[in-house]
Design an enzyme around this catalytic site. Structure first.
Site, mmCIF file in Angstrom:
data_model
loop_
_atom_site.group_PDB
_atom_site.id
_atom_site.type_symbol
_atom_site.label_atom_id
_atom_site.label_comp_id
_atom_site.label_asym_id
_atom_site.label_seq_id
_atom_site.Cartn_x
_atom_site.Cartn_y
_atom_site.Cartn_z
ATOM 1 N N PRO A 1 87.521 -37.871 7.131
ATOM 2 C CA PRO A 1 88.280 -38.865 6.527
ATOM 3 C C PRO A 1 87.391 -39.543 5.517
ATOM 4 O O PRO A 1 86.328 -39.897 5.913
ATOM 5 C CB PRO A 1 88.498 -39.838 8.005
ATOM 6 C CG PRO A 1 87.373 -39.472 8.905
ATOM 7 C CD PRO A 1 87.237 -37.880 8.646
ATOM 8 N N ARG B 1 89.014 -42.313 3.031
ATOM 9 C CA ARG B 1 89.556 -43.801 2.565
ATOM 10 C C ARG B 1 90.015 -44.359 4.100
ATOM 11 O O ARG B 1 89.781 -45.730 4.179
ATOM 12 C CB ARG B 1 91.057 -43.495 2.121
ATOM 13 C CG ARG B 1 91.753 -44.764 1.726
ATOM 14 C CD ARG B 1 93.268 -44.225 1.253
ATOM 15 N NE ARG B 1 93.206 -43.128 0.286
ATOM 16 C CZ ARG B 1 93.259 -43.359 -0.854
ATOM 17 N NH1 ARG B 1 93.151 -44.446 -1.488
ATOM 18 N NH2 ARG B 1 92.927 -42.166 -1.719
ATOM 19 N N TYR C 1 96.303 -44.746 -10.445
ATOM 20 C CA TYR C 1 97.183 -44.297 -9.583
ATOM 21 C C TYR C 1 98.327 -45.419 -9.390
ATOM 22 O O TYR C 1 99.100 -45.137 -8.194
ATOM 23 C CB TYR C 1 96.493 -44.443 -7.967
ATOM 24 C CG TYR C 1 95.328 -43.305 -7.935
ATOM 25 C CD1 TYR C 1 95.284 -41.962 -8.313
ATOM 26 C CD2 TYR C 1 93.984 -43.903 -7.497
ATOM 27 C CE1 TYR C 1 94.143 -41.306 -8.392
ATOM 28 C CE2 TYR C 1 92.963 -42.928 -7.325
ATOM 29 C CZ TYR C 1 93.035 -41.789 -7.708
ATOM 30 O OH TYR C 1 91.983 -41.111 -7.625
ATOM 31 N N CYS D 1 89.273 -53.065 -23.441
ATOM 32 C CA CYS D 1 90.200 -52.929 -24.656
ATOM 33 C C CYS D 1 91.086 -51.749 -24.283
ATOM 34 O O CYS D 1 91.080 -50.687 -25.095
ATOM 35 C CB CYS D 1 89.368 -52.743 -25.790
ATOM 36 S SG CYS D 1 88.313 -54.240 -25.913
#
Ligand code: PLP
Length: 449
Positions: A300, A302, A342, A370
């Site tokens: 794992p 995230r 994403y 920019c």
């Protein structure tokens, strides 16, 4: 992903109180504003400046423990290997090392970071489709737990490197189960069209070949179907069932299978997603792989680190466009790229107590880079945010700082760890001098100014 940044969503955004209530390490104090554990985030922003990443050590421990407990309660002999690409801060890795976590690494740099943070080599897994000979040799020198091979070509390369070193490499085969994790296309990894793993139909023959090659000890199978999986419990189950089927077939042929690697991917609620719980994941592993009676591994990233981090930023100015308010921050896509890359949604909270209760109006929250893609949120309900007002991006502890760049010659942001009432800078803000320091001028162009 279920709720792209730019298209209309069917549910209203969660409000500030909701966002805070669902994150136990955050509180809104009447005097101090937004507090992480016991530290007012305004203090950190004032002392360290912005943009700054802040990680909650308590949250890292709590979430690592919750996953470990869920696996144990399901009766699994399981080990956790934190995916360092989610957050490779040495302090973050050290907190997890102290909890007994191993690491999943995908480069020499991550392997070095994991070792430097005190993660024992025999708890480190090396994943990735393109390990160089140098990386394989380093992994063998260090004596890591296992290398997850992703192709026949890589198996041959590992064998050659190990044999030349007089070592035996513990190798697992990452299979591509060809299942749809139903996540964002850029973070789906378990479909046949993705570059990852070995086609299911080729895996058994390659595993048998591994057993005959010098320098290789076949260890087992690995699978990782994608990241930020929020509705893919069926995909998890399908992938693990394929692993179970293949492991049983290999063992039936007398080939050694010592353990199975279930990968990572468990999603977190950034907005209002309802991802599978650790207990549900543990249950799926138990139901599919349990009957084999082998130790399992989880990678794992995230799930452990995402909710533990925030990115603090300051308002540069509010620009009133035609029918639009732009809140321009000093953080940008070079710091937190997930919205641009994403279409990710991140909660955005003001830090000051009065701003947490002020009247709201829609705003587009943008950085100064920019690129039109340098937009964190559109039509987000936020109070009037005058220049200097401070905000926090929530759930920025995974794939935040690790994905930063210096685009637009913007120095890398500072990193801070909070632990109860204590806090410390764990990476000072990169200086402008440092940003230029490692560049050389060709001598025919004259000396640098
Ligand atoms: C990225 C990755 C992980 C971690 O994924 P999360 O979604 O952060 O849990 C685990 N294993 C492998 C092989 C990966 O590439």
């Amino acid at each position: 992903m279920a709720s792209p940044l730019s298209s209309p969503r069917s549910t209203p955004d969660p409000d500030f109180a909701d966002l805070i209530a669902r994150r136990p390490h955050l509180q809104a104090h009447a005097l101090d504003g937004l507090v992480m554990e016991e530290v007012p985030l305004v203090h950190i922003a004032r002392e360290v400046g912005t943009p700054t990443w802040v990680y909650s050590a308590g949250t890292l421990r709590r979430r690592h423990g919750a996953l470990r407990d869920a696996l144990a309660e399901a009766g699994l002999d399981a080990s956790l290997h934190f995916a360092a690409k989610a957050n490779d801060s040495l302090a973050v890795l050290r907190v997890l090392a102290a909890e007994g976590a191993g690491a999943d690494v995908v480069s020499e740099g991550e392997l070095r970071a994991a070792r430097a943070a005190g993660i024992p080599a025999d708890r480190i897994v090396f994943s990735g489709v393109g390990k160089t000979e140098r990386e394989i040799a380093l992994a063998l020198e260090e004596g890591i737990l296992q290398i997850n091979a992703e192709s026949a070509e890589e198996v041959e390369r590992i064998s050659a490197v190990a044999a030349a070193m007089g070592r035996v490499a513990p190798v697992s085969l990452r299979i591509n189960p060809d299942v749809d994790a139903r996540t964002h296309a850029k973070i789906s990894t378990g479909l046949a069209e993705n570059k990852f793993g070995i086609a299911y139909t080729d895996a058994a023959a390659l595993y048998a070949r591994m057993a005959s090659l010098p320098g290789i000890r076949p260890i087992g199978l690995a699978v990782h179907i994608g990241s930020q999986i929020t509705e893919g419990m069926a995909a998890y189950r399908a992938a693990y069932a394929r692993v179970a089927e293949m492991a049983a077939a290999l063992m039936g042929r007398g080939l050694p299978v010592e353990r199975l690697d279930c990968g990572g991917g468990l999603g977190i609620p950034y907005r209002d997603e309802v991802p599978p719980s650790p207990a549900a994941l543990a249950g799926a592993i138990k139901a599919t792989l349990g009957p084999l009676g082998l130790p399992v591994m989880l990678e794992p990233g995230r799930w452990i680190a995402g909710p533990a981090g925030v990115l603090l930023a300051s308002v540069v100015l509010q620009k009133r466009g035609q029918n639009r308010r732009f809140v321009v921050l000093d953080a940008a896509m070079n710091d937190l790229v997930r919205p641009a890359m994403y279409e990710a949604w991140h909660g955005i909270l003001p830090l000051a107590p009065d701003l947490l209760h002020a009247p709201l109006a829609p705003a587009d929250v943008v950085g100064p880079v920019c690129e039109s893609g340098d937009t964190f949120a559109r039509g987000r309900d936020l109070p009037d945010l005058p220049p200097g007002a401070l905000v926090a991006f929530l759930d920025a502890g995974a794939y935040g700082a690790t994905m930063s760049s210096t685009y637009n010659a913007r120095p890398l942001a500072a990193e801070v760890m909070v632990d109860g009432h204590r806090w410390a800078v764990t990476r000072p803000r990169q200086s402008h001098e440092a940003l230029l320091a490692n560049q050389l001028m060709p001598d025919w162009l004259g000396a640098r100014a």
